[in-house]
Design an enzyme around this catalytic site. Structure first.
Site, short mmCIF file in Angstrom:
data_model
loop_
_atom_site.label_atom_id
_atom_site.label_comp_id
_atom_site.label_asym_id
_atom_site.label_seq_id
_atom_site.Cartn_x
_atom_site.Cartn_y
_atom_site.Cartn_z
N GLU A 161 0.82 -1.22 0.00
CA GLU A 161 0.00 0.00 0.00
C GLU A 161 0.86 1.27 0.00
O GLU A 161 0.75 2.12 0.88
CB GLU A 161 -0.96 -0.01 1.19
N GLU A 206 -6.63 -7.75 -1.02
CA GLU A 206 -7.16 -7.68 0.34
C GLU A 206 -8.64 -7.31 0.31
O GLU A 206 -9.07 -6.48 -0.48
CB GLU A 206 -6.43 -6.62 1.18
#
Length: 684
Positions: A150, A313
């Protein structure tokens, strides 16, 4: 295709055995089998465990877990662990620490806490990636590399290293200070630069400040726009260093990093050019429109020209960082997983597989809850999905979504729109894009979400909401597209500036003026509770006589365009609100204001029908989503019911077998249960 080593949709997620004692590992592996989990993401935040000091590396725990997973038939998405530097590094090499917007040096803490232009960080991160690649290059469990995690999730950095790197970035982009001064319009407020060292980063100490609404404001949009570009590029350089380090030893193993949908800080179109596979993390709120989640999936798919992506995710149930972290109701996790698959995902992965017991993510949902056994609702639902994905096998792998409509999405345009000093603080680029997407979604019409650099020739309809920034060559590209028979739609506040956020003089919409056949004289900003009306030309098929509009109203004059609707209120009553201009074999539409949702749904439905663009099925009730994936001449229709109650769906002549139940659907009307899904292998 990324799933060549496992001929099915990958199923699993993030696992942190480094946070647990070894007896827990074997129990987890037992439950992984029960849940049908066959891919695990390892090592995401284990840098400190792997490297306790500058010269020491310990991978024994990772060796053991890689071997255990392989023995159990589970593959590994192996992360490089570089998203949070170790404490010893911050103490010994403080250049890795970021400086914040107000000039304060951070201390160790958090994650994504490294300066992207720190030589120390770059050296140790690339070295860690290479150590891992050297060690596991021949390990049979290795399926794919997961670089960092991320990127961009923390604040930007304003340290001396970044300032020096910014000047070098500007030299590469512009060549000379004269060109920088021109691009930034530095004659304004006497900002002309005569030495590269005079240029400082835009921050709370220089050009920027935090406005009343929490949004960063700036005196010089050109300077701030280039800093955002530079920051995105700086993080991309860090990614590329690790990419090259692992590719050196594993050239045939694909590489990804998990993106975050419409994440504002990074230009994902640029990043995707350096990713073998796009992956992203999907965390909608309990009240996020299902069409918005669909748009995010389509945006991720569009980053690499329709190539299937990884859902890296999602939560099995609860999230932990939102103000109200509701449970996913029974069936919703399964439904949203299939929504991802419907729109191009070839993996279904979770964060996380086992809940941690401490720190800020201890209440984030997991396949294995704190109770530590399989006798939970969440585990049962995960096991059901795992069984179904095994049943589907390779049926859907590498299947593509076919769309005749494209929506243009541009990160640099987004940055420029929302750092503009006018005309309305309420203008949100992503919201305006979503309004158009939502109208198509509700009509069951497929849309790709692509960049302005994409090849548009295969699309019958191209929509560019709020195309404020028109980069060099884009206007010419759009003219050629329409000239050849395409239909182009754009909106208010378009064609205003170039790539440096400099206004194109000669009248709005600048370089789009000839294509659109209009001139915009003024732009009115309406207060939040103000509305105007769109009065539609009499006899327009499928349209009501009037609709509400708000936010902004362009006051336009036709220069050859046909007026299809006008404003109904204020001093500009009767001026055009919707126009169409014939251009070559095609046409270009201009929506001069932000209309209510029903206007877009009614108008776009008619526009699509006139171009031969059809919905997937004749009609679907509110809350029922449809999409289509195709592979080797075979179509697979997804029908997803986001409602809690059953709905009757009109399939028309669509008939086939539901791959999840084996039920034959013979077309016509059929009932779909609440939070349920069909994947229909359509009759040829």
């Amino acid at each position: 295709m990324i799933n060549t080593k496992k001929a099915k949709i990958w199923y699993g997620g993030d696992y942190n055995p480094d946070q647990w004692e070894k007896p827990v590992w074997d129990e987890d592996l037992r439950m992984f089998k029960l849940a049908g989990i066959d891919v695990v993401t390892l090592n995401v935040f284990a840098w400190a465990k792997n490297q306790p000091d500058e010269d020491t590396y310990h991978f024994d725990w990772l060796d053991e877990m890689m071997d255990k997973l392989h023995t159990d038939g589970i593959g590994v998405c192996l992360a490089t662990s570089t998203a949070a530097h170790p404490a010893w590094m911050a103490r010994k090499y403080p250049d890795v620490l970021q400086v914040d917007f107000h000039g304060r040096k951070r201390k160790f803490g958090g994650r994504h806490n490294s300066c992207p232009n720190s030589p120390t960080y770059r050296k140790f991160a690339a070295r860690m990636a290479e150590k891992l690649a050297e060690r596991y290059k021949d390990h049979p469990a290795l399926l794919i590399w997961h670089i960092n995690n991320e990127y961009g999730g923390a604040g930007n950095c304003y340290c001396d290293n970044c300032e020096a790197a910014f000047r070098e970035w500007l030299k590469a982009r512009y060549g000379t200070l004269d060109e920088v001064n021109r691009a930034w319009n530095t004659g304004f407020w006497g900002h002309t630069f005569y030495d590269w060292e005079d240029i400082v980063l835009p921050s709370g100490l220089s050009e920027e400040w935090t406005g009343a609404n929490g949004r960063t404001e700036t005196n010089f949009q050109g300077i701030s726009l280039d800093y955002i570009r530079f920051h995105s590029d700086s993080l991309l350089e860090c990614y590329k260093l690790e990419y090259e380090a692992v590719k050196k030893h594993t050239p045939d193993v694909p590489v990804t990093t998990n993106l975050m949908g419409a994440f504002k800080k990074l230009d994902y179109h640029k990043w995707a050019q350096h990713m073998d596979v796009v992956s992203w993390d999907n965390y909608p709120r309990f009240d996020t429109p299902h069409s918005y989640t669909g748009m995010m999936h389509d945006l991720m798919r569009g980053l690499k020209a329709g190539q299937p992506f990884m859902l890296m995710e999602q939560t099995p149930s609860q999230q932990n960082w939102q103000p109200y972290n509701s449970l996913k109701r029974p069936g919703v996790m399964r439904l949203w997983s299939y929504q991802a698959a419907a729109r191009g995902a070839d993996t279904i992965l979770f964060f996380q597989l086992r809940r941690s017991i401490g720190a800020c993510e201890k209440y984030h949902g997991a396949v294995i809850e704190h109770v530590g056994h399989e006798h939970t609702r969440v585990f049962r639902e995960c096991a059901q999905l795992g069984k179904e994905l095994a049943q589907l096998g390779d049926t859907l792998l590498d299947a593509r979504v076919q769309a005749k409509t494209a929506i243009l999405f541009d990160w640099e345009n987004w940055w420029a729109v929302e750092m503009s000093s006018g005309p309305s603080i309420a203008l949100r680029y992503v919201d305006e894009v979503h309004k158009f997407y939502d109208a198509l979604y509700r009509s069951g019409i497929a849309a790709d979400v692509v960049s302005v650099e994409a090849d548009l020739s295969s699309y019958s309809l191209v929509i560019a909401p709020v195309m404020y920034m028109v980069k060099q060559g884009v206007a010419d590209k759009l003219e050629k597209y329409v000239q050849a028979g395409g239909t182009f739609v754009t909106t208010f506040f378009s064609g205003i500036v170039d790539e440096n956020d400099l206004v194109r003089t000669g009248g709005y919409p600048g370089e789009l003026r000839k294509l659109l056949g209009i001139w915009a004289e003024e732009i009115d900003a309406l207060l939040p509770d103000q509305r105007n009306r769109i009065v539609v030309s009499a006899g327009t098929p499928g349209m009501k006589p009037e609709y509400e509009c708000g936010l902004l109203c362009d006051l336009i004059h036709s220069e050859g365009a046909e007026v299809k609707a006008v404003y109904g209120e204020d001093f500009y009553r009767g001026m055009p609100a919707l126009t169409v201009n014939k251009f070559g074999s095609g046409e270009a539409w201009y929506v001069a204001t932000s209309p209510e949702a029903s206007f877009l749904q009614d108008w776009l439905s008619q526009l699509c029908a006139s171009r031969g663009i059809k919905p997937h099925i004749p009609s679907a009730p509110e809350g029922v989503e449809t999409t289509l994936r195709s592979k080797e001449g075979q179509d697979y229709l997804f029908v997803l019911n986001h409602n809690a109650d059953a709905e009757t769906v009109e399939l028309g002549d669509r008939a086939g077998i539901d791959l999840l139940t084996g039920r034959t659907l013979k077309g016509g009307r059929a009932e779909l249960m609440g939070h349920d899904v069909w994947i229909v292998k359509l009759d040829r």
